[in-house]
Design a protein around this motif. Structure first.
Motif, PDB file in Angstrom:
ATOM      1  N   THR A   1      62.135  33.401  58.771  1.00 18.69           N
ATOM      2  CA  THR A   1      62.790  32.202  59.288  1.00 18.69           C
ATOM      3  C   THR A   1      62.336  32.105  61.095  1.00 18.69           C
ATOM      4  O   THR A   1      62.273  31.122  61.125  1.00 18.69           O
TER       5      THR A   1
ATOM      6  N   TYR B   1      69.913  27.424  55.159  1.00 25.12           N
ATOM      7  CA  TYR B   1      68.938  28.011  54.341  1.00 25.12           C
ATOM      8  C   TYR B   1      69.719  28.459  53.198  1.00 25.12           C
ATOM      9  O   TYR B   1      69.558  28.247  52.044  1.00 25.12           O
TER      10      TYR B   1
ATOM     11  N   LEU C   1      58.991  30.897  61.414  1.00 23.25           N
ATOM     12  CA  LEU C   1      58.932  29.148  60.891  1.00 23.25           C
ATOM     13  C   LEU C   1      59.523  28.783  62.184  1.00 23.25           C
ATOM     14  O   LEU C   1      59.028  27.316  62.519  1.00 23.25           O
TER      15      LEU C   1
ATOM     16  N   GLN D   1      63.565  28.018  47.507  1.00 21.71           N
ATOM     17  CA  GLN D   1      63.196  28.447  48.607  1.00 21.71           C
ATOM     18  C   GLN D   1      62.290  27.829  49.566  1.00 21.71           C
ATOM     19  O   GLN D   1      62.485  27.534  50.561  1.00 21.71           O
TER      20      GLN D   1
ATOM     21  N   GLY E   1      55.371  28.348  55.850  1.00 23.93           N
ATOM     22  CA  GLY E   1      56.602  28.520  55.015  1.00 23.93           C
ATOM     23  C   GLY E   1      56.302  28.456  53.531  1.00 23.93           C
ATOM     24  O   GLY E   1      56.555  29.546  53.033  1.00 23.93           O
TER      25      GLY E   1
ATOM     26  N   PHE F   1      63.224  25.865  52.881  1.00 24.86           N
ATOM     27  CA  PHE F   1      62.555  26.077  54.113  1.00 24.86           C
ATOM     28  C   PHE F   1      61.874  24.524  54.805  1.00 24.86           C
ATOM     29  O   PHE F   1      61.858  24.262  55.920  1.00 24.86           O
TER      30      PHE F   1
END
Length: 147
Positions: A12, A87, A15, A51, A31, A55
């Protein structure tokens, strides 16, 4: 990715750093690929889609927020913590119907400690990784411009 502390990994933070310094498109690619590769290793399931989508939303929001002035590292670290919590909320909201969860909030709150661990991990990784990654991005951009 596996870790000694549950739900603590650098992706995370990476990103967010990529989004703020290179852009939304590269962050989306990194990602999506990181989730796919990790889930090939750890196990693929409906959560993979959740997920990737979570993201993507976080990257898009961070891309929108990147227009705001970023004078202090603390602002970016807080952003990382908040985006990590978001998230977890997004993944939980997307997966709850597939698991037949009727009471979302108790389900979400039961896992909130994992989201907080994710947020703390993201904040720590952000502080540790920002400088070296930004330096690497700048070096790459110089090489790219000289060619």
């Amino acid at each position: 990715m596996t870790s000694v502390i549950p739900n603590v990994q650098p992706i995370t933070a990476i990103l967010l750093i990529v989004t703020l310094n290179i852009g939304v498109a590269p962050a989306m690619i990194i990602g999506s690929l990181s989730i796919m590769i990790t889930n090939f290793y750890l196990g693929m399931g409906i959560w993979t889609i959740a997920q990737i989508l979570a993201f993507a939303i976080i990257i898009l929001l961070t891309g929108l927020l990147s227009k705001l002035p970023r004078k202090f590292l603390l602002v970016e670290v807080v952003l990382g913590f908040v985006m990590s919590l978001l998230y977890g909320l997004l993944v939980s909201a997307m997966l709850a119907p597939f698991f037949g969860i009727k009471q979302f909030w108790p389900y979400y709150l039961a896992g909130l400690s994992f989201d907080v661990m994710h947020g703390i991990g993201t904040a720590v990784f952000y502080v540790l990784l920002k400088k070296p990654l930004v330096k690497m991005f700048q070096r790459y951009q110089k090489i790219e411009k000289s060619e």
